[in-house]
Motif scaffolding. Structure first.
Motif, PDB file in Angstrom:
ATOM      1  N   ARG A 186      18.587 -17.055 -54.966  1.00  0.00           N
ATOM      2  CA  ARG A 186      18.757 -18.649 -54.570  1.00  0.00           C
ATOM      3  C   ARG A 186      17.209 -19.025 -54.339  1.00  0.00           C
ATOM      4  NH1 ARG A 186      24.233 -19.303 -51.296  1.00  0.00           N
ATOM      5  NH2 ARG A 186      25.722 -18.435 -52.715  1.00  0.00           N
ATOM      6  N   ALA A 187      16.272 -18.820 -55.548  1.00  0.00           N
ATOM      7  CA  ALA A 187      15.032 -19.009 -55.165  1.00  0.00           C
ATOM      8  C   ALA A 187      14.762 -20.532 -54.650  1.00  0.00           C
ATOM      9  CB  ALA A 187      14.170 -18.915 -56.611  1.00  0.00           C
ATOM     10  N   GLY A 188      13.673 -20.786 -53.618  1.00  0.00           N
ATOM     11  CA  GLY A 188      13.465 -21.658 -53.043  1.00  0.00           C
ATOM     12  C   GLY A 188      14.393 -22.289 -51.924  1.00  0.00           C
ATOM     13  N   GLU A 189      15.469 -21.770 -51.747  1.00  0.00           N
ATOM     14  CA  GLU A 189      16.529 -22.272 -50.751  1.00  0.00           C
ATOM     15  C   GLU A 189      16.462 -21.516 -49.604  1.00  0.00           C
ATOM     16  OE1 GLU A 189      21.375 -22.016 -50.681  1.00  0.00           O
ATOM     17  OE2 GLU A 189      20.493 -22.609 -52.842  1.00  0.00           O
ATOM     18  N   LEU A 190      16.444 -22.231 -48.551  1.00  0.00           N
ATOM     19  CA  LEU A 190      16.416 -21.481 -47.196  1.00  0.00           C
ATOM     20  C   LEU A 190      17.744 -20.738 -46.969  1.00  0.00           C
ATOM     21  CD1 LEU A 190      14.057 -20.886 -44.782  1.00  0.00           C
ATOM     22  CD2 LEU A 190      15.169 -23.059 -43.748  1.00  0.00           C
ATOM     23  N   GLN A 191      17.743 -19.573 -46.615  1.00  0.00           N
ATOM     24  CA  GLN A 191      18.880 -18.826 -46.105  1.00  0.00           C
ATOM     25  C   GLN A 191      18.811 -18.568 -44.616  1.00  0.00           C
ATOM     26  OE1 GLN A 191      21.354 -17.947 -48.410  1.00  0.00           O
ATOM     27  NE2 GLN A 191      20.399 -19.014 -49.735  1.00  0.00           N
ATOM     28  N   VAL A 192      19.863 -19.332 -43.939  1.00  0.00           N
ATOM     29  CA  VAL A 192      20.118 -19.117 -42.518  1.00  0.00           C
ATOM     30  C   VAL A 192      21.354 -18.119 -41.973  1.00  0.00           C
ATOM     31  CG1 VAL A 192      20.244 -20.560 -40.500  1.00  0.00           C
ATOM     32  CG2 VAL A 192      18.999 -21.539 -42.356  1.00  0.00           C
ATOM     33  N   GLN A 193      21.115 -17.347 -41.260  1.00  0.00           N
ATOM     34  CA  GLN A 193      22.024 -16.486 -40.794  1.00  0.00           C
ATOM     35  C   GLN A 193      21.859 -16.059 -39.381  1.00  0.00           C
ATOM     36  OE1 GLN A 193      22.010 -12.577 -42.784  1.00  0.00           O
ATOM     37  NE2 GLN A 193      24.278 -12.564 -42.893  1.00  0.00           N
ATOM     38  N   PHE A 194      23.211 -15.954 -38.975  1.00  0.00           N
ATOM     39  CA  PHE A 194      23.272 -15.153 -37.432  1.00  0.00           C
ATOM     40  C   PHE A 194      23.449 -13.990 -37.608  1.00  0.00           C
ATOM     41  CE2 PHE A 194      25.787 -15.304 -33.338  1.00  0.00           C
ATOM     42  CZ  PHE A 194      24.713 -14.812 -32.716  1.00  0.00           C
ATOM     43  N   VAL A 195      22.461 -12.995 -37.136  1.00  0.00           N
ATOM     44  CA  VAL A 195      22.976 -11.562 -37.177  1.00  0.00           C
ATOM     45  C   VAL A 195      22.667 -10.937 -35.889  1.00  0.00           C
ATOM     46  CG1 VAL A 195      21.943 -11.452 -39.580  1.00  0.00           C
ATOM     47  CG2 VAL A 195      20.560 -10.922 -37.923  1.00  0.00           C
ATOM     48  N   ALA A 196      23.289  -9.835 -35.818  1.00  0.00           N
ATOM     49  CA  ALA A 196      23.110  -8.842 -34.562  1.00  0.00           C
ATOM     50  C   ALA A 196      22.876  -7.331 -35.051  1.00  0.00           C
ATOM     51  CB  ALA A 196      24.139  -9.039 -33.547  1.00  0.00           C
ATOM     52  N   LEU A 197      22.206  -6.629 -34.443  1.00  0.00           N
ATOM     53  CA  LEU A 197      22.105  -5.404 -34.824  1.00  0.00           C
ATOM     54  C   LEU A 197      23.107  -4.571 -34.193  1.00  0.00           C
ATOM     55  CD1 LEU A 197      19.984  -2.998 -35.884  1.00  0.00           C
ATOM     56  CD2 LEU A 197      19.319  -3.001 -33.635  1.00  0.00           C
ATOM     57  N   ASP A 198      23.811  -3.861 -35.104  1.00  0.00           N
ATOM     58  CA  ASP A 198      24.983  -3.146 -34.543  1.00  0.00           C
ATOM     59  C   ASP A 198      24.797  -1.616 -34.948  1.00  0.00           C
ATOM     60  OD1 ASP A 198      27.589  -2.291 -33.884  1.00  0.00           O
ATOM     61  OD2 ASP A 198      28.747  -3.447 -35.238  1.00  0.00           O
ATOM     62  N   ASP A 199      24.389  -0.943 -34.002  1.00  0.00           N
ATOM     63  CA  ASP A 199      24.221   0.337 -34.008  1.00  0.00           C
ATOM     64  C   ASP A 199      24.716   1.249 -33.016  1.00  0.00           C
ATOM     65  OD1 ASP A 199      22.715   2.586 -35.385  1.00  0.00           O
ATOM     66  OD2 ASP A 199      20.980   2.421 -34.310  1.00  0.00           O
ATOM     67  N   SER A 200      25.172   2.493 -33.322  1.00  0.00           N
ATOM     68  CA  SER A 200      25.881   3.308 -32.376  1.00  0.00           C
ATOM     69  C   SER A 200      26.917   2.632 -31.668  1.00  0.00           C
ATOM     70  CB  SER A 200      24.795   3.791 -31.346  1.00  0.00           C
ATOM     71  OG  SER A 200      23.999   4.594 -32.199  1.00  0.00           O
ATOM     72  N   GLY A 201      27.513   1.715 -32.027  1.00  0.00           N
ATOM     73  CA  GLY A 201      28.699   0.764 -31.508  1.00  0.00           C
ATOM     74  C   GLY A 201      27.992  -0.070 -30.459  1.00  0.00           C
ATOM     75  N   GLU A 202      26.955  -0.548 -30.306  1.00  0.00           N
ATOM     76  CA  GLU A 202      26.434  -1.590 -29.471  1.00  0.00           C
ATOM     77  C   GLU A 202      25.843  -2.682 -30.185  1.00  0.00           C
ATOM     78  OE1 GLU A 202      24.371   0.117 -26.521  1.00  0.00           O
ATOM     79  OE2 GLU A 202      25.725   1.569 -25.746  1.00  0.00           O
ATOM     80  N   ARG A 203      26.047  -3.923 -29.680  1.00  0.00           N
ATOM     81  CA  ARG A 203      25.209  -5.170 -30.300  1.00  0.00           C
ATOM     82  C   ARG A 203      24.116  -5.606 -29.616  1.00  0.00           C
ATOM     83  NH1 ARG A 203      29.112  -9.550 -33.556  1.00  0.00           N
ATOM     84  NH2 ARG A 203      30.536  -7.687 -34.900  1.00  0.00           N
ATOM     85  N   ASP A 204      23.235  -5.799 -30.124  1.00  0.00           N
ATOM     86  CA  ASP A 204      22.356  -6.806 -29.248  1.00  0.00           C
ATOM     87  C   ASP A 204      22.666  -8.302 -29.242  1.00  0.00           C
ATOM     88  OD1 ASP A 204      21.566  -8.265 -31.512  1.00  0.00           O
ATOM     89  OD2 ASP A 204      19.544  -6.883 -31.741  1.00  0.00           O
ATOM     90  N   GLY A 205      21.819  -9.069 -28.553  1.00  0.00           N
ATOM     91  CA  GLY A 205      22.189 -10.521 -28.423  1.00  0.00           C
ATOM     92  C   GLY A 205      22.374 -11.308 -29.546  1.00  0.00           C
ATOM     93  N   GLY A 206      21.573 -10.709 -30.824  1.00  0.00           N
ATOM     94  CA  GLY A 206      21.798 -11.709 -31.920  1.00  0.00           C
ATOM     95  C   GLY A 206      20.527 -12.423 -32.151  1.00  0.00           C
ATOM     96  N   TRP A 207      20.338 -12.699 -33.351  1.00  0.00           N
ATOM     97  CA  TRP A 207      19.094 -13.341 -33.792  1.00  0.00           C
ATOM     98  C   TRP A 207      19.427 -14.472 -34.945  1.00  0.00           C
ATOM     99  CZ3 TRP A 207      14.700 -11.502 -31.746  1.00  0.00           C
ATOM    100  CH2 TRP A 207      14.759 -10.403 -31.053  1.00  0.00           C
ATOM    101  N   LEU A 208      18.826 -15.541 -34.956  1.00  0.00           N
ATOM    102  CA  LEU A 208      18.801 -16.350 -35.856  1.00  0.00           C
ATOM    103  C   LEU A 208      17.882 -16.142 -37.076  1.00  0.00           C
ATOM    104  CD1 LEU A 208      20.206 -19.179 -36.863  1.00  0.00           C
ATOM    105  CD2 LEU A 208      18.436 -20.347 -35.830  1.00  0.00           C
TER     106      LEU A 208
END
Length: 221
Positions: free
Chosen positions: A111-133
């Motif tokens: 989707r060239a030129g379109e801003l992709q916004v996503q809320f993600v969290a690092l999920d590694d070894s069964g633990e998540r961080d607080g998340g990132w926009l």
């Protein structure tokens, strides 16, 4: 001093000074705060590209006049990072050689030129961080038509992102975060259908009867 290192440092320093002249610290920070860090508005107001804007947003850590601690990366279609600016951010998932395919930075190529916004969290070894926009968009390589494009992504901790213009309409509840990993070879999540490599240091498991969602199943723990 190695001349190649000197030339590279000079290029980066020249770019930083140019950005500081085009986007003066105090004036730029006031515009960021007044607009809720509205990225398209800031691009137009200062007459800069998305990549230039992203660079500048990682540099606002002056004592007594701090902006939000953004990170910025640039990646190609193979998921390889060609630029990484951590700034004051503590994001660990950008420390890998490759990015996670579940991160919407990859969708931006479609989707060239379109801003992709996503809320993600690092999920590694069964633990998540607080998340990132995170906010990602394609940028031109600056070469001839048809040459490879890149995606530039910005990110900030979700707890600091509630008042951002690009956060409107995006749930920042921890349960709504998209779990991602630090690249397949460093990710220990089980049962990921997007996995392309087994994680380093884990023993592969094989079941002659059952076939899972990924060709690389491994022992937990």
């Amino acid at each position: 001093v190695d001349e190649t290192a000197r030339a590279l440092f000079t290029r980066h320093l020249t770019g930083y000074v140019a950005a500081a002249l085009i986007m003066p610290y105090g004036r730029f920070l006031r515009a960021c705060e007044a607009t809720g860090y509205d990225l398209p508005v800031l691009e137009r107001r200062f007459g800069v590209s998305f990549e230039q804007l992203a660079h500048r947003l990682t540099t606002h850590q002056r004592v007594g006049q701090r902006g939000l601690p953004f990170f910025m990366v640039r990646l190609d279609r193979a998921g390889q990072f060609s630029k990484t600016y951590v700034g004051a951010s503590t994001a660990r998932f950008i420390e890998s050689e490759f990015s996670c395919p579940l991160w919407h930075t990859h969708r931006a190529f479609e989707r060239a030129g379109e801003l992709q916004v996503q809320f993600v969290a690092l999920d590694d070894s069964g633990e998540r961080d607080g998340g990132w926009l995170t906010m990602a968009r394609t940028v031109d390589s600056g070469g001839a038509p048809g040459e490879a494009q890149f995606v530039v992504a910005l990110g900030v901790e979700a707890v600091l992102a509630t008042d951002l213009a690009q956060a409107r309409g995006t749930s920042l509840r921890s349960d709504d975060a998209q779990p991602i990993g630090p690249g397949c070879s460093r990710c220990h999540r089980l049962g990921c259908s997007q996995r392309s490599l087994p994680p380093r240091g884990r023993k592969l498991a094989f079941d002659r009867v059952r076939r899972g969602a990924t060709p690389f199943e491994f022992e937990d723990g």
